[in-house]
Motif scaffolding. Structure first.
Motif, short mmCIF file in Angstrom:
data_model
loop_
_atom_site.label_atom_id
_atom_site.label_comp_id
_atom_site.label_asym_id
_atom_site.label_seq_id
_atom_site.Cartn_x
_atom_site.Cartn_y
_atom_site.Cartn_z
N TYR A 341 -4.07 11.11 -12.06
CA TYR A 341 -3.69 9.85 -11.43
C TYR A 341 -4.43 9.71 -10.09
O TYR A 341 -4.76 10.71 -9.45
N GLU A 342 -4.64 8.49 -9.72
CA GLU A 342 -5.33 8.21 -8.46
C GLU A 342 -4.55 8.80 -7.28
O GLU A 342 -3.31 8.71 -7.23
N VAL A 344 -2.93 8.76 -3.97
CA VAL A 344 -2.39 7.67 -3.16
C VAL A 344 -1.63 8.27 -1.98
O VAL A 344 -1.22 9.43 -2.00
N CYS A 367 3.89 3.19 -3.00
CA CYS A 367 2.82 3.75 -2.19
C CYS A 367 2.74 2.96 -0.88
O CYS A 367 2.05 1.93 -0.83
N SER A 370 2.86 -1.00 -0.93
CA SER A 370 2.57 -1.56 -2.25
C SER A 370 3.15 -0.64 -3.33
O SER A 370 3.59 0.48 -3.05
N LYS A 372 2.05 0.97 -7.01
CA LYS A 372 0.96 1.22 -7.94
C LYS A 372 1.51 1.40 -9.34
O LYS A 372 2.50 2.10 -9.55
N PHE A 374 0.50 2.77 -13.04
CA PHE A 374 -0.47 3.62 -13.73
C PHE A 374 -0.15 3.66 -15.21
O PHE A 374 1.02 3.62 -15.62
N SER A 381 -5.28 3.34 -13.08
CA SER A 381 -4.53 2.38 -12.28
C SER A 381 -4.63 1.00 -12.92
O SER A 381 -5.72 0.45 -13.08
N THR A 384 -1.84 -3.29 -8.78
CA THR A 384 -1.24 -3.00 -7.49
C THR A 384 -0.39 -4.20 -7.09
O THR A 384 -0.90 -5.31 -6.95
N GLN A 386 1.63 -6.12 -4.43
CA GLN A 386 1.74 -6.24 -2.98
C GLN A 386 2.56 -7.48 -2.63
O GLN A 386 2.28 -8.56 -3.12
#
Length: 446
Positions: A341-342, A344, A367, A370, A372, A374, A381, A384, A386
């Motif tokens: 996973y990214e 963050v 995160c 925001s 995220k 996945f 991802s 996102t 926001q």
């Protein structure tokens, strides 16, 4: 969507496959809702959100100003913009109850089988059980430190235990039937910030601590039976099961060896005792890996475990840590699936509340400012979300409406819903007021 409807009409898709595909499409198209608004009554950061498991109708929230609120997310209390925006005001607000919490409410959960009770935990070292109808505290448990998270098993039929994660190293189980502590689970070396019951067994509890360890407990026996190790890994999903013929052959060889050893002469008795001791030790290692020194110090994260979330099928576990990592674990084997996973940035001062869709396809992770989303199996991802002005502490996914609810330090509860066209809103508004839609006309042409 029209392709799925056509496949369903022609019989290419089974009903369950059609439902799952529609749910997945709705979950992957979430955006800030343009037709539903929750009017927050809190004056502090929102730390916990949960939709009841019985009707999927009532949203429970707890905030740092020691307040609680319940919202009816199915029935609006008011409408704005000519009926296009449904506003949901709280139907129950508790701010300064004489027997309520004195400090921030860190967790608020529903009783799994009935909305007549809910449980809250606070930084004032107390866990309280509330009667929803009378808004009265019916049970109070005094804890040794700040309460970070509480959890109740949705499968339990033999117990009414509340698992409490506090800043103390021990995990305590509060029994609602007796009003006393039923168990004390010792093993963590620092405070515990995350606790989660298994979705496949009412006896299995999973905890995550500030020492970076994730421990599995069977509450019917002493000690934890497994400690997750991030270096113990497997690639992808669960490996195939061992062939039964091979297992039977190895079992028959072992039994033959045991009979041969058992029928040996008395002169080999000392050697046989050594073999028996070795076999007994290996069995102990297989049954109690969490009690061994080498595995007892294993870590799942290079920092505190901030949140845990088990999938609906009870096969996998998601964990988020202060090392800015999100990991997926195979519960049966205890292996790290190595899904990347990214990386963050996560806030490490509070416990985080993760959310997973019903088909375990998407995981939502707060995160900072925001959320995220996945893909659970590829780690990609997807989107996102926001909308909050400050850090987000919790998110809750409603399987009934395929909607996501988030709460943060800006004291707002935002609703993220699948894309809904304005024409659909107009049709609903017209049906609600009993009028037909007006035909578009202009006043300047002849």
């Amino acid at each position: 969507m029209w392709k799925e409807i056509g496949d369903r009409e022609s019989g290419k898709l089974r009903p369950n496959s059609f439902i799952n595909r529609i749910r997945s499409n709705r979950a992957s198209s979430l955006q800030l809702s343009n037709h539903k608004e929750i009017v927050s009554s809190h004056r502090g950061s929102i730390n916990s959100l949960q939709v009841d498991l019985t009707e999927g109708r009532y949203l429970l929230s707890g905030a740092s100003d020691a307040s609680l609120a319940i919202y009816d997310i199915q029935r609006a209390t008011d409408y704005e913009a000519a009926g296009l925006i449904a506003k949901h005001n709280p139907i129950l607000v508790d701010k300064q109850h004489p027997n309520g919490h004195k400090y921030a409410v860190s967790t608020a959960i529903w009783y799994p089988i009935d909305t007549g009770l809910f449980v809250t935990g606070s930084y004032d070292h107390h866990i309280k059980v509330w009667d929803t109808n009378t808004t009265q505290v019916v049970m109070d448990f005094k804890m040794p430190g700040k309460v970070y998270r509480t959890a109740m098993s949705s499968l339990a039929t033999s117990h009414m235990l509340i698992a409490a994660a506090t800043e103390d190293v021990q995990v305590r189980l509060c029994d609602m039937a007796s009003g006393a502590f039923a168990h004390t689970l010792s093993g963590h070396r620092d405070g515990v910030m995350a606790v989660e019951w298994s979705n496949s067994s009412e006896w299995i509890l999973m905890t995550g601590g500030c020492d970076g360890a994730i421990r599995f407990w069977d509450i019917r026996r002493a000690g934890c039976f497994s400690v997750l190790d991030q270096s113990h890994s497997q690639l992808g999903r669960r490996p195939p099961l061992v062939d039964q013929s091979t297992a039977k052959a190895s079992t028959s060889k072992t039994r033959a060896l045991q009979r041969k050893v058992g029928s040996g002469s008395s002169s080999k008795h000392s050697g046989n005792s050594k073999i028996f001791k070795h076999t007994k030790g290996s069995a102990k290692q297989r049954l109690h890996p969490g009690l061994l020194t080498s595995q007892d110090r294993a870590t799942a994260h290079y920092g505190a475990v901030l949140g845990l979330k088990a999938t609906e099928d009870g096969m996998y576990l998601l964990s988020a840590g202060s090392d800015s990592r999100l990991r997926l674990w195979d519960i049966q084997s205890g292996c790290n699936t190595l899904v990347h996973y990214e990386i963050v940035r996560l806030q490490s001062s509070k416990a985080l509340q993760l959310a997973v869709t019903q088909d375990s396809g998407i995981v939502f992770l707060p995160c900072m400012t925001s959320v995220k989303a996945f893909d659970m199996w590829s780690g990609k991802s997807m989107m996102t979300l926001q909308g909050h002005y400050e850090n987000i502490n919790c998110c809750c996914y409603s399987t009934h409406d395929q909607e996501l609810y988030t709460g943060g330090n800006d004291r707002q509860i935002l609703v993220w819903s699948p894309l809904k066209l304005i024409s659909d809103d107009m049709d609903e508004c017209d049906r609600r007021i009993g009028q037909l839609p007006a035909v578009d006309e202009d006043s300047w042409s002849d």
